[in-house]
Design a protein around this motif. Structure first.
Motif, PDB file in Angstrom:
ATOM      1  N   LEU A 291       0.917  -1.266   0.087  1.00  0.00           N
ATOM      2  CA  LEU A 291      -0.001   0.013   0.046  1.00  0.00           C
ATOM      3  C   LEU A 291       0.814   1.321   0.120  1.00  0.00           C
TER       4      LEU A 291
ATOM      5  N   ILE B  36      -0.560   1.048   8.674  1.00  0.00           N
ATOM      6  CA  ILE B  36      -1.801   0.657   8.423  1.00  0.00           C
ATOM      7  C   ILE B  36      -2.868   1.410   9.341  1.00  0.00           C
TER       8      ILE B  36
ATOM      9  N   PRO C 126       0.258  -5.317   2.931  1.00  0.00           N
ATOM     10  CA  PRO C 126      -1.086  -5.669   3.390  1.00  0.00           C
ATOM     11  C   PRO C 126      -1.294  -7.295   3.471  1.00  0.00           C
TER      12      PRO C 126
ATOM     13  N   SER D  58       2.086   0.182   4.038  1.00  0.00           N
ATOM     14  CA  SER D  58       1.489  -1.233   4.792  1.00  0.00           C
ATOM     15  C   SER D  58       1.996  -2.289   3.607  1.00  0.00           C
TER      16      SER D  58
ATOM     17  N   ILE E 290      -3.178   0.381  -3.537  1.00  0.00           N
ATOM     18  CA  ILE E 290      -2.413  -0.961  -3.661  1.00  0.00           C
ATOM     19  C   ILE E 290      -1.853  -1.208  -4.864  1.00  0.00           C
TER      20      ILE E 290
ATOM     21  N   ASP F 233      -8.820  -5.659  -1.108  1.00  0.00           N
ATOM     22  CA  ASP F 233      -9.413  -4.906  -0.169  1.00  0.00           C
ATOM     23  C   ASP F 233      -9.531  -5.976   1.079  1.00  0.00           C
TER      24      ASP F 233
ATOM     25  N   CYS G 287      -6.328  -6.003   3.053  1.00  0.00           N
ATOM     26  CA  CYS G 287      -6.193  -4.677   3.577  1.00  0.00           C
ATOM     27  C   CYS G 287      -7.067  -4.688   5.084  1.00  0.00           C
TER      28      CYS G 287
ATOM     29  N   SER H   9      -8.068  -0.303  -5.031  1.00  0.00           N
ATOM     30  CA  SER H   9      -7.585  -1.777  -5.182  1.00  0.00           C
ATOM     31  C   SER H   9      -8.132  -2.189  -6.704  1.00  0.00           C
TER      32      SER H   9
END
Length: 354
Positions: A159, A170, A248, A246, A228, A188, A191, A180
Protein backbone atom coordinates in the motif's frame (compact mmCIF):
# COMPACT_ATOMS: atom_id res chain seq x y z
CA UNK A 1 -17.87 -2.67 10.26
CA UNK A 2 -19.65 -4.91 7.77
CA UNK A 3 -20.89 -3.78 4.37
CA UNK A 4 -18.42 -2.03 2.10
CA UNK A 5 -19.49 1.35 0.80
CA UNK A 6 -18.15 2.98 -2.34
CA UNK A 7 -17.11 6.60 -2.41
CA UNK A 8 -16.88 9.27 -5.06
CA UNK A 9 -13.26 10.21 -5.68
CA UNK A 10 -12.32 13.45 -3.97
CA UNK A 11 -11.12 16.38 -6.08
CA UNK A 12 -7.38 17.10 -6.30
CA UNK A 13 -5.82 18.79 -3.33
CA UNK A 14 -5.18 22.47 -3.92
CA UNK A 15 -1.74 23.20 -5.26
CA UNK A 16 -0.91 19.54 -5.90
CA UNK A 17 0.62 18.93 -9.32
CA UNK A 18 2.36 16.00 -10.93
CA UNK A 19 5.90 15.79 -9.62
CA UNK A 20 9.07 14.45 -11.15
CA UNK A 21 8.65 11.14 -9.29
CA UNK A 22 5.38 10.50 -11.13
CA UNK A 23 7.06 11.31 -14.43
CA UNK A 24 9.84 8.88 -13.58
CA UNK A 25 7.26 6.13 -13.20
CA UNK A 26 5.49 6.87 -16.47
CA UNK A 27 8.09 5.13 -18.60
CA UNK A 28 8.09 2.03 -16.43
CA UNK A 29 4.31 1.93 -16.37
CA UNK A 30 4.15 2.09 -20.15
CA UNK A 31 6.56 -0.81 -20.46
CA UNK A 32 4.58 -3.03 -18.14
CA UNK A 33 1.07 -1.90 -19.10
CA UNK A 34 0.43 -5.15 -20.92
CA UNK A 35 1.27 -7.11 -17.81
CA UNK A 36 -0.75 -4.85 -15.54
CA UNK A 37 -3.84 -5.27 -17.68
CA UNK A 38 -3.55 -8.97 -17.03
CA UNK A 39 -3.10 -8.61 -13.29
CA UNK A 40 -6.84 -8.27 -12.59
CA UNK A 41 -7.72 -10.63 -9.77
CA UNK A 42 -11.44 -10.49 -10.50
CA UNK A 43 -14.35 -12.50 -9.27
CA UNK A 44 -15.65 -15.39 -11.36
CA UNK A 45 -18.12 -14.51 -14.07
CA UNK A 46 -19.89 -16.25 -16.88
CA UNK A 47 -18.17 -14.25 -19.63
CA UNK A 48 -16.00 -15.47 -22.43
CA UNK A 49 -12.36 -16.35 -22.12
CA UNK A 50 -10.61 -13.52 -23.91
CA UNK A 51 -7.47 -15.64 -24.01
CA UNK A 52 -4.52 -14.56 -26.10
CA UNK A 53 -4.45 -17.82 -28.01
CA UNK A 54 -6.79 -20.69 -28.72
CA UNK A 55 -6.50 -23.45 -26.12
CA UNK A 56 -5.25 -26.86 -27.11
CA UNK A 57 -8.68 -28.39 -26.79
CA UNK A 58 -8.51 -29.74 -23.26
CA UNK A 59 -6.97 -32.96 -22.06
CA UNK A 60 -8.31 -35.21 -24.78
CA UNK A 61 -6.25 -36.73 -27.56
CA UNK A 62 -2.50 -37.07 -27.82
CA UNK A 63 0.30 -35.06 -29.39
CA UNK A 64 2.57 -36.14 -32.22
CA UNK A 65 5.31 -36.84 -29.69
CA UNK A 66 3.09 -39.20 -27.74
CA UNK A 67 2.56 -36.65 -24.97
CA UNK A 68 -0.85 -35.83 -23.60
CA UNK A 69 -1.86 -32.23 -24.47
CA UNK A 70 -2.94 -30.10 -21.51
CA UNK A 71 -4.14 -26.48 -21.59
CA UNK A 72 -3.51 -24.14 -18.66
CA UNK A 73 -4.86 -20.60 -18.32
CA UNK A 74 -2.62 -18.15 -16.50
CA UNK A 75 -2.43 -14.37 -16.31
CA UNK A 76 1.10 -13.22 -17.26
CA UNK A 77 2.49 -12.11 -13.90
CA UNK A 78 5.50 -13.10 -11.79
CA UNK A 79 3.33 -15.40 -9.65
CA UNK A 80 3.04 -17.99 -12.44
CA UNK A 81 6.79 -18.22 -13.12
CA UNK A 82 6.95 -21.74 -11.61
CA UNK A 83 4.43 -22.93 -14.19
CA UNK A 84 6.57 -21.58 -17.03
CA UNK A 85 9.72 -22.96 -15.43
CA UNK A 86 8.16 -26.42 -15.14
CA UNK A 87 7.64 -26.34 -18.90
CA UNK A 88 11.02 -24.73 -19.63
CA UNK A 89 12.90 -27.30 -17.54
CA UNK A 90 11.08 -30.25 -19.09
CA UNK A 91 9.26 -31.32 -15.93
CA UNK A 92 5.91 -31.61 -17.72
CA UNK A 93 7.43 -33.52 -20.60
CA UNK A 94 9.00 -35.96 -18.15
CA UNK A 95 5.49 -36.51 -16.76
CA UNK A 96 4.19 -37.31 -20.25
CA UNK A 97 2.40 -33.99 -20.73
CA UNK A 98 2.48 -31.46 -23.55
CA UNK A 99 1.45 -28.32 -21.66
CA UNK A 100 0.12 -25.27 -23.48
CA UNK A 101 0.06 -22.12 -21.32
CA UNK A 102 -2.65 -19.73 -22.47
CA UNK A 103 -2.16 -16.10 -21.43
CA UNK A 104 -5.47 -14.61 -20.28
CA UNK A 105 -6.35 -10.95 -20.12
CA UNK A 106 -7.81 -11.00 -16.61
CA UNK A 107 -7.97 -12.95 -13.39
CA UNK A 108 -11.70 -13.72 -13.72
CA UNK A 109 -11.37 -15.40 -17.11
CA UNK A 110 -9.91 -18.77 -16.02
CA UNK A 111 -12.86 -19.61 -13.77
CA UNK A 112 -15.56 -19.91 -16.45
CA UNK A 113 -12.89 -21.24 -18.82
CA UNK A 114 -12.16 -24.23 -16.59
CA UNK A 115 -15.84 -24.71 -15.72
CA UNK A 116 -16.76 -24.92 -19.41
CA UNK A 117 -13.90 -27.28 -20.26
CA UNK A 118 -12.07 -24.71 -22.39
CA UNK A 119 -9.02 -25.13 -20.16
CA UNK A 120 -7.91 -28.20 -18.22
CA UNK A 121 -6.32 -26.18 -15.40
CA UNK A 122 -5.82 -22.55 -14.41
CA UNK A 123 -4.18 -20.23 -11.92
CA UNK A 124 -6.38 -17.95 -9.82
CA UNK A 125 -6.45 -16.06 -6.54
CA UNK A 126 -7.93 -17.54 -3.41
CA UNK A 127 -10.72 -15.02 -2.81
CA UNK A 128 -11.98 -15.48 -6.37
CA UNK A 129 -12.16 -19.20 -5.59
CA UNK A 130 -14.03 -18.51 -2.35
CA UNK A 131 -16.57 -16.45 -4.28
CA UNK A 132 -16.87 -19.16 -6.95
CA UNK A 133 -17.45 -21.91 -4.40
CA UNK A 134 -19.99 -19.79 -2.49
CA UNK A 135 -21.88 -19.44 -5.78
CA UNK A 136 -21.95 -23.20 -6.26
CA UNK A 137 -19.34 -23.36 -9.03
CA UNK A 138 -17.63 -26.78 -9.02
CA UNK A 139 -13.94 -25.89 -8.97
CA UNK A 140 -11.16 -26.89 -6.57
CA UNK A 141 -7.54 -26.02 -5.94
CA UNK A 142 -5.04 -28.87 -6.15
CA UNK A 143 -1.78 -26.93 -5.66
CA UNK A 144 -0.73 -23.62 -4.17
CA UNK A 145 1.11 -21.24 -6.46
CA UNK A 146 1.98 -17.93 -4.81
CA UNK A 147 2.47 -17.02 -1.16
CA UNK A 148 3.32 -13.81 0.65
CA UNK A 149 6.89 -13.69 1.93
CA UNK A 150 5.41 -12.72 5.29
CA UNK A 151 8.05 -9.99 5.52
CA UNK A 152 6.83 -6.37 5.57
CA UNK A 153 9.31 -4.41 3.49
CA UNK A 154 10.15 -7.41 1.34
CA UNK A 155 6.93 -8.52 -0.32
CA UNK A 156 5.46 -8.15 -3.78
CA UNK A 157 2.31 -6.24 -2.74
CA UNK A 158 2.28 -2.87 -0.97
CA UNK A 159 0.00 0.00 0.00
CA UNK A 160 1.82 3.11 -1.18
CA UNK A 161 1.30 6.79 -0.37
CA UNK A 162 2.98 10.12 -0.96
CA UNK A 163 6.25 10.64 0.86
CA UNK A 164 4.84 13.65 2.73
CA UNK A 165 1.51 12.00 3.58
CA UNK A 166 2.41 11.49 7.21
CA UNK A 167 1.11 7.90 7.11
CA UNK A 168 3.50 5.48 8.79
CA UNK A 169 1.49 2.27 9.19
CA UNK A 170 -1.91 0.85 8.31
CA UNK A 171 -3.53 2.23 11.48
CA UNK A 172 -2.94 5.72 10.07
CA UNK A 173 -5.21 4.81 7.15
CA UNK A 174 -8.30 4.20 9.28
CA UNK A 175 -11.24 5.93 7.61
CA UNK A 176 -9.17 6.79 4.52
CA UNK A 177 -9.76 6.18 0.81
CA UNK A 178 -7.71 3.40 -0.78
CA UNK A 179 -7.60 1.81 -4.21
CA UNK A 180 -7.75 -1.82 -5.26
CA UNK A 181 -7.65 -3.14 -8.81
CA UNK A 182 -10.80 -5.20 -8.13
CA UNK A 183 -13.40 -4.41 -5.49
CA UNK A 184 -14.62 -7.11 -3.13
CA UNK A 185 -11.68 -9.39 -3.79
CA UNK A 186 -8.31 -10.31 -2.36
CA UNK A 187 -6.78 -6.82 -2.25
CA UNK A 188 -9.39 -5.03 -0.16
CA UNK A 189 -10.06 -8.16 1.92
CA UNK A 190 -6.39 -8.44 2.88
CA UNK A 191 -6.22 -4.72 3.72
CA UNK A 192 -9.24 -4.99 6.00
CA UNK A 193 -7.75 -8.04 7.68
CA UNK A 194 -4.42 -6.28 8.19
CA UNK A 195 -6.22 -3.27 9.68
CA UNK A 196 -8.24 -5.45 12.05
CA UNK A 197 -5.09 -7.27 13.16
CA UNK A 198 -3.40 -3.94 13.87
CA UNK A 199 -6.25 -3.02 16.21
CA UNK A 200 -8.08 -0.74 13.80
CA UNK A 201 -11.44 -0.98 12.07
CA UNK A 202 -11.22 -2.71 8.69
CA UNK A 203 -14.76 -1.61 7.96
CA UNK A 204 -13.71 2.04 8.06
CA UNK A 205 -11.63 1.69 4.89
CA UNK A 206 -13.18 3.05 1.71
CA UNK A 207 -12.10 1.53 -1.60
CA UNK A 208 -12.34 2.69 -5.18
CA UNK A 209 -11.44 0.46 -8.11
CA UNK A 210 -8.29 1.48 -9.93
CA UNK A 211 -5.75 -0.23 -12.18
CA UNK A 212 -2.23 -0.48 -10.81
CA UNK A 213 -0.63 1.84 -13.42
CA UNK A 214 -3.02 4.65 -12.40
CA UNK A 215 -2.30 4.65 -8.66
CA UNK A 216 0.70 6.99 -8.66
CA UNK A 217 -1.10 9.75 -10.55
CA UNK A 218 -4.19 9.36 -8.33
CA UNK A 219 -2.02 9.83 -5.26
CA UNK A 220 -0.39 12.90 -6.77
CA UNK A 221 -3.71 14.60 -7.52
CA UNK A 222 -5.28 13.78 -4.17
CA UNK A 223 -7.83 11.25 -5.37
CA UNK A 224 -6.47 8.63 -2.94
CA UNK A 225 -4.83 8.46 0.44
CA UNK A 226 -3.08 5.19 -0.39
CA UNK A 227 -3.26 2.58 -3.11
CA UNK A 228 -2.51 -1.10 -3.60
CA UNK A 229 0.22 -1.88 -6.11
CA UNK A 230 1.86 -5.17 -7.01
CA UNK A 231 5.19 -5.82 -8.60
CA UNK A 232 6.43 -4.66 -11.06
CA UNK A 233 4.98 -1.40 -9.71
CA UNK A 234 6.11 -1.60 -6.07
CA UNK A 235 9.87 -1.26 -6.54
CA UNK A 236 9.75 1.60 -9.13
CA UNK A 237 7.29 3.50 -6.91
CA UNK A 238 9.58 3.26 -3.88
CA UNK A 239 12.59 4.23 -5.98
CA UNK A 240 10.67 7.30 -7.19
CA UNK A 241 9.97 8.50 -3.65
CA UNK A 242 6.61 7.05 -2.70
CA UNK A 243 6.42 5.24 0.65
CA UNK A 244 4.98 1.86 1.59
CA UNK A 245 2.54 2.50 4.42
CA UNK A 246 1.65 -1.18 4.66
CA UNK A 247 2.46 -4.57 3.17
CA UNK A 248 -1.11 -5.84 3.46
CA UNK A 249 -0.68 -9.49 2.46
CA UNK A 250 2.27 -10.01 4.78
CA UNK A 251 0.49 -8.16 7.59
CA UNK A 252 -2.84 -9.93 7.06
CA UNK A 253 -1.13 -13.29 7.66
CA UNK A 254 2.54 -14.16 7.11
CA UNK A 255 1.47 -17.60 5.82
CA UNK A 256 -1.18 -16.37 3.40
CA UNK A 257 -1.24 -18.24 0.09
CA UNK A 258 -2.67 -15.77 -2.39
CA UNK A 259 -3.14 -17.91 -5.51
CA UNK A 260 -3.08 -21.47 -6.75
CA UNK A 261 -3.89 -23.92 -9.52
CA UNK A 262 -7.32 -25.44 -9.89
CA UNK A 263 -9.43 -27.82 -11.95
CA UNK A 264 -13.09 -28.68 -12.28
CA UNK A 265 -14.53 -31.21 -9.87
CA UNK A 266 -15.43 -33.30 -12.90
CA UNK A 267 -11.79 -33.53 -14.02
CA UNK A 268 -10.59 -34.30 -10.50
CA UNK A 269 -13.13 -37.10 -10.10
CA UNK A 270 -12.91 -38.65 -13.57
CA UNK A 271 -9.23 -38.14 -14.40
CA UNK A 272 -7.30 -38.00 -11.11
CA UNK A 273 -4.13 -39.42 -12.67
CA UNK A 274 -3.93 -36.44 -15.02
CA UNK A 275 -4.24 -34.05 -12.09
CA UNK A 276 -1.66 -35.98 -10.06
CA UNK A 277 0.90 -36.07 -12.88
CA UNK A 278 0.42 -32.39 -13.66
CA UNK A 279 0.71 -31.48 -9.98
CA UNK A 280 3.88 -33.54 -9.51
CA UNK A 281 5.59 -31.70 -12.37
CA UNK A 282 4.28 -28.34 -11.14
CA UNK A 283 5.64 -29.00 -7.65
CA UNK A 284 9.09 -29.47 -9.21
CA UNK A 285 8.61 -26.09 -10.87
CA UNK A 286 7.65 -24.46 -7.58
CA UNK A 287 10.65 -25.93 -5.79
CA UNK A 288 12.95 -24.90 -8.63
CA UNK A 289 11.57 -21.35 -8.62
CA UNK A 290 11.95 -20.95 -4.85
CA UNK A 291 15.57 -22.13 -5.03
CA UNK A 292 16.48 -20.09 -8.13
CA UNK A 293 15.20 -16.48 -8.00
CA UNK A 294 17.38 -15.50 -10.97
CA UNK A 295 15.60 -18.13 -13.03
CA UNK A 296 12.25 -16.68 -11.94
CA UNK A 297 13.32 -13.28 -13.25
CA UNK A 298 14.66 -14.78 -16.48
CA UNK A 299 11.56 -16.78 -17.31
CA UNK A 300 9.24 -13.90 -16.36
CA UNK A 301 10.92 -11.81 -19.01
CA UNK A 302 9.88 -14.33 -21.66
CA UNK A 303 6.12 -14.01 -21.12
CA UNK A 304 5.69 -10.43 -19.85
CA UNK A 305 6.61 -6.96 -21.10
CA UNK A 306 8.38 -5.95 -17.90
CA UNK A 307 11.47 -3.82 -18.48
CA UNK A 308 14.52 -6.03 -17.71
CA UNK A 309 15.96 -3.24 -15.55
CA UNK A 310 12.79 -3.21 -13.45
CA UNK A 311 12.57 -6.99 -13.37
CA UNK A 312 16.07 -7.24 -11.92
CA UNK A 313 14.95 -5.45 -8.75
CA UNK A 314 11.34 -6.53 -8.19
CA UNK A 315 10.41 -8.35 -5.01
CA UNK A 316 9.31 -11.94 -5.58
CA UNK A 317 6.58 -13.87 -3.77
CA UNK A 318 7.25 -17.14 -2.00
CA UNK A 319 6.60 -20.35 -3.93
CA UNK A 320 5.35 -23.54 -2.28
CA UNK A 321 2.94 -26.33 -3.11
CA UNK A 322 0.90 -26.72 0.08
CA UNK A 323 -1.77 -24.29 1.25
CA UNK A 324 -1.78 -23.05 4.83
CA UNK A 325 -5.33 -23.94 5.84
CA UNK A 326 -5.46 -21.78 8.95
CA UNK A 327 -4.57 -18.71 6.89
CA UNK A 328 -7.30 -19.57 4.37
CA UNK A 329 -9.90 -19.96 7.11
CA UNK A 330 -8.91 -16.60 8.54
CA UNK A 331 -9.12 -14.88 5.16
CA UNK A 332 -12.51 -16.46 4.50
CA UNK A 333 -13.76 -15.20 7.87
CA UNK A 334 -12.73 -11.66 6.89
CA UNK A 335 -14.40 -12.04 3.50
CA UNK A 336 -17.63 -13.11 5.23
CA UNK A 337 -17.45 -10.24 7.72
CA UNK A 338 -17.23 -7.62 5.00
CA UNK A 339 -19.71 -9.15 2.59
CA UNK A 340 -17.35 -10.40 -0.11
CA UNK A 341 -18.72 -13.91 0.41
CA UNK A 342 -22.50 -13.99 0.60
CA UNK A 343 -23.27 -17.69 0.04
CA UNK A 344 -22.35 -20.82 1.95
CA UNK A 345 -18.65 -21.73 1.91
CA UNK A 346 -16.71 -24.65 3.34
CA UNK A 347 -13.03 -23.76 3.16
CA UNK A 348 -11.80 -27.40 3.27
CA UNK A 349 -14.03 -28.17 0.29
CA UNK A 350 -12.06 -25.66 -1.79
CA UNK A 351 -9.15 -28.10 -1.92
CA UNK A 352 -8.93 -31.43 -3.70
CA UNK A 353 -7.64 -34.59 -2.04
CA UNK A 354 -5.51 -36.44 -4.58
Amino acid sequence: MGTRTETTPTPPRAGRSLSRRHLLLTGAAALVAGTAAACGQGQPSGGGSGSAASPSGGASGSSSAGLRPVSVAAIPIVDVAPLHLAKDQGFFEEAGLDVSIEATSGGAIPFPGVSSGQFDFAFGNVVSMMVARSQGIGLKFFCSGSTTTGEPGNDNVALIALEDSGYEDIRDLEGKTLSSNQLANIGDTACRQAMDKAGGDGGSLEFIEMAFPDVQAALENGQLDAGIVVEPFVTPALQAGFVAVSWPYAEANPELDTGGYFASEDTIEKDPELVRSFRAALVKGLEYAQANPDEVRRITGTYTKIDPKVLADVKLPRFRAEFDMAAQEELAATARTYGTIKGELSVPDMFAEL
